[in-house]
Write a protein that holds these residues in place. Sequence first.
Motif, mmCIF file in Angstrom:
data_model
loop_
_atom_site.group_PDB
_atom_site.id
_atom_site.type_symbol
_atom_site.label_atom_id
_atom_site.label_comp_id
_atom_site.label_asym_id
_atom_site.label_seq_id
_atom_site.Cartn_x
_atom_site.Cartn_y
_atom_site.Cartn_z
ATOM 1 N N PRO A 35 0.805 -1.220 0.000
ATOM 2 C CA PRO A 35 0.000 0.000 0.000
ATOM 3 C C PRO A 35 0.842 1.277 0.000
ATOM 4 O O PRO A 35 0.310 2.369 -0.149
ATOM 5 C CB PRO A 35 -0.806 -0.114 1.301
ATOM 6 C CG PRO A 35 0.010 -1.000 2.176
ATOM 7 C CD PRO A 35 0.836 -1.881 1.305
ATOM 8 N N MET A 36 2.149 1.142 0.191
ATOM 9 C CA MET A 36 3.028 2.318 0.237
ATOM 10 C C MET A 36 3.644 2.566 -1.143
ATOM 11 O O MET A 36 3.610 1.703 -2.019
ATOM 12 C CB MET A 36 4.159 2.080 1.238
ATOM 13 C CG MET A 36 3.711 1.592 2.597
ATOM 14 S SD MET A 36 3.581 2.919 3.781
ATOM 15 C CE MET A 36 5.184 2.787 4.547
ATOM 16 N N ARG A 37 4.251 3.736 -1.288
ATOM 17 C CA ARG A 37 4.953 4.069 -2.527
ATOM 18 C C ARG A 37 6.213 4.865 -2.185
ATOM 19 O O ARG A 37 6.318 6.056 -2.493
ATOM 20 C CB ARG A 37 4.042 4.875 -3.480
ATOM 21 C CG ARG A 37 2.910 4.066 -4.112
ATOM 22 C CD ARG A 37 3.443 2.981 -5.056
ATOM 23 N NE ARG A 37 2.381 2.163 -5.646
ATOM 24 C CZ ARG A 37 1.932 1.010 -5.147
ATOM 25 N NH1 ARG A 37 2.450 0.520 -4.032
ATOM 26 N NH2 ARG A 37 0.987 0.320 -5.762
ATOM 27 N N CYS A 38 7.166 4.222 -1.552
ATOM 28 C CA CYS A 38 8.401 4.907 -1.164
ATOM 29 C C CYS A 38 9.139 5.373 -2.426
ATOM 30 O O CYS A 38 9.227 4.624 -3.405
ATOM 31 C CB CYS A 38 9.288 3.962 -0.363
ATOM 32 S SG CYS A 38 8.482 3.331 1.125
ATOM 33 N N THR A 39 9.671 6.577 -2.372
ATOM 34 C CA THR A 39 10.303 7.164 -3.559
ATOM 35 C C THR A 39 11.462 6.313 -4.072
ATOM 36 O O THR A 39 11.700 6.248 -5.277
ATOM 37 C CB THR A 39 10.845 8.569 -3.239
ATOM 38 O OG1 THR A 39 11.678 8.460 -2.074
ATOM 39 C CG2 THR A 39 9.718 9.556 -2.968
ATOM 40 N N TRP A 40 12.188 5.672 -3.138
ATOM 41 C CA TRP A 40 13.383 4.916 -3.515
ATOM 42 C C TRP A 40 13.131 3.413 -3.549
ATOM 43 O O TRP A 40 14.069 2.612 -3.526
ATOM 44 C CB TRP A 40 14.533 5.221 -2.546
ATOM 45 C CG TRP A 40 14.105 5.402 -1.123
ATOM 46 C CD1 TRP A 40 14.091 6.565 -0.422
ATOM 47 C CD2 TRP A 40 13.616 4.394 -0.220
ATOM 48 N NE1 TRP A 40 13.632 6.351 0.857
ATOM 49 C CE2 TRP A 40 13.334 5.033 1.011
ATOM 50 C CE3 TRP A 40 13.386 3.024 -0.311
ATOM 51 C CZ2 TRP A 40 12.831 4.349 2.115
ATOM 52 C CZ3 TRP A 40 12.871 2.343 0.784
ATOM 53 C CH2 TRP A 40 12.605 3.004 1.972
ATOM 54 N N CYS A 41 11.865 2.999 -3.591
ATOM 55 C CA CYS A 41 11.536 1.569 -3.526
ATOM 56 C C CYS A 41 12.294 0.761 -4.574
ATOM 57 O O CYS A 41 12.342 1.130 -5.746
ATOM 58 C CB CYS A 41 10.038 1.365 -3.725
ATOM 59 S SG CYS A 41 9.575 -0.389 -3.649
ATOM 60 N N ASP A 42 12.893 -0.356 -4.146
ATOM 61 C CA ASP A 42 13.597 -1.240 -5.075
ATOM 62 C C ASP A 42 12.783 -2.503 -5.367
ATOM 63 O O ASP A 42 13.297 -3.462 -5.932
ATOM 64 C CB ASP A 42 14.987 -1.607 -4.528
ATOM 65 C CG ASP A 42 14.919 -2.292 -3.172
ATOM 66 O OD1 ASP A 42 13.790 -2.546 -2.674
ATOM 67 O OD2 ASP A 42 15.984 -2.592 -2.601
ATOM 68 N N SER A 43 11.519 -2.498 -4.950
ATOM 69 C CA SER A 43 10.683 -3.699 -5.129
ATOM 70 C C SER A 43 9.395 -3.376 -5.875
ATOM 71 O O SER A 43 8.371 -4.031 -5.652
ATOM 72 C CB SER A 43 10.336 -4.310 -3.767
ATOM 73 O OG SER A 43 11.478 -4.486 -2.984
ATOM 74 N N GLU A 44 9.463 -2.395 -6.764
ATOM 75 C CA GLU A 44 8.227 -1.995 -7.467
ATOM 76 C C GLU A 44 7.633 -3.133 -8.291
ATOM 77 O O GLU A 44 6.435 -3.156 -8.541
ATOM 78 C CB GLU A 44 8.510 -0.778 -8.351
ATOM 79 C CG GLU A 44 8.742 0.478 -7.523
ATOM 80 C CD GLU A 44 9.298 1.630 -8.341
ATOM 81 O OE1 GLU A 44 10.187 1.377 -9.172
ATOM 82 O OE2 GLU A 44 8.832 2.758 -8.148
ATOM 83 N N THR B 289 6.982 -5.877 -7.360
ATOM 84 C CA THR B 289 6.071 -6.679 -6.525
ATOM 85 C C THR B 289 4.698 -6.033 -6.373
ATOM 86 O O THR B 289 3.812 -6.612 -5.763
ATOM 87 C CB THR B 289 6.641 -6.884 -5.104
ATOM 88 O OG1 THR B 289 6.636 -5.617 -4.416
ATOM 89 C CG2 THR B 289 8.054 -7.414 -5.126
ATOM 90 N N PHE B 290 4.542 -4.817 -6.863
ATOM 91 C CA PHE B 290 3.280 -4.100 -6.627
ATOM 92 C C PHE B 290 2.095 -4.803 -7.292
ATOM 93 O O PHE B 290 0.969 -4.740 -6.807
ATOM 94 C CB PHE B 290 3.364 -2.662 -7.145
ATOM 95 C CG PHE B 290 4.272 -1.768 -6.337
ATOM 96 C CD1 PHE B 290 4.782 -2.158 -5.108
ATOM 97 C CD2 PHE B 290 4.620 -0.505 -6.822
ATOM 98 C CE1 PHE B 290 5.627 -1.329 -4.373
ATOM 99 C CE2 PHE B 290 5.456 0.331 -6.086
ATOM 100 C CZ PHE B 290 5.959 -0.080 -4.871
ATOM 101 N N THR B 291 2.352 -5.389 -8.447
ATOM 102 C CA THR B 291 1.279 -6.039 -9.201
ATOM 103 C C THR B 291 1.746 -7.417 -9.672
ATOM 104 O O THR B 291 2.920 -7.756 -9.525
ATOM 105 C CB THR B 291 0.894 -5.211 -10.448
ATOM 106 O OG1 THR B 291 2.086 -5.025 -11.221
ATOM 107 C CG2 THR B 291 0.304 -3.867 -10.067
HETATM 108 S S1 SF4 Z 1 7.796 -2.481 -0.885
HETATM 109 FE FE1 SF4 Z 1 8.597 -0.512 -1.585
HETATM 110 S S2 SF4 Z 1 6.884 0.924 -1.402
HETATM 111 FE FE2 SF4 Z 1 6.391 -0.882 -0.163
HETATM 112 S S3 SF4 Z 1 7.117 -0.340 1.905
HETATM 113 FE FE3 SF4 Z 1 8.748 -1.496 0.910
HETATM 114 S S4 SF4 Z 1 10.067 0.100 0.018
HETATM 115 FE FE4 SF4 Z 1 8.091 1.083 0.486
#
Ligand code: SF4
Length: 214
Positions: free
Chosen positions: A31-40, A42-44
């Motif tokens: 549910p988060m969207r961290c600016t530096w996320c390295d696991s995008e 995994t979102f979908t």
């Molecule tokens: S998966 Fe990415 S967006 Fe989600 S909490 Fe971890 S770093 Fe943030």
Amino acid sequence: MLRVTEIFHSIQGESTHAGRPCTFVRLTGCPMRCTWCDSEYTFTGGDQVALDDVMRQVRDFGCPLVEVTGGEPLAQREAIDLIRRLCDEGYEVLIETGGYLSTEAVDKRAKIILDVKCPGSGEAERNHWPNLARLRPELDEVKFVIANRADWDFTRKVVAEYELETRAKSILISPSWGQIELKELAGWIVESGMEVRMQLQIHKYIWGPEVHGV
Ligand code: SF4
């Protein structure tokens, strides 16, 4: 059923468990969207996998250490059942959570690695602060990803305010990949005199930052 991005056997890259062989269950969605996320990635997507099948795949690797991660692993209700079953089977279980959702329902035998999001993540206002009160000094770790000086100042304030040096097994300070000079961060840590542990994501040094599932 769980939505799963990948299950793989590798080297634990972060925390006080870094360097240990570990099976990873990476669940889909966050549910988060961290600016530096390295696991995008995994979102979908991901696959719907029955809990029994997840357990079978974990057993096949024959590794006593298992990390449930994401995405945000606690965003799926069934993750709580998975964690309990892993603990029941005697695995040492690590949970890497982004700190937005409550850890209350997590099996007490599992070890929590809890992120506190700093301002540079863009998600600091979503930290679920009651999680900090649940940290257990013999088991749980808390992690701050630092992208700039403001993040470091925020970290110092939170560590002091929530007395994390006594509340957590370890306070992990992780440089945001490619955003901050390692020497600069190391200098701030040394200067502060704080009981923290600077950590590098060793899996990225071994396989490169873009490679998944290794
Ligand atoms: S998966 Fe990415 S967006 Fe989600 S909490 Fe971890 S770093 Fe943030």
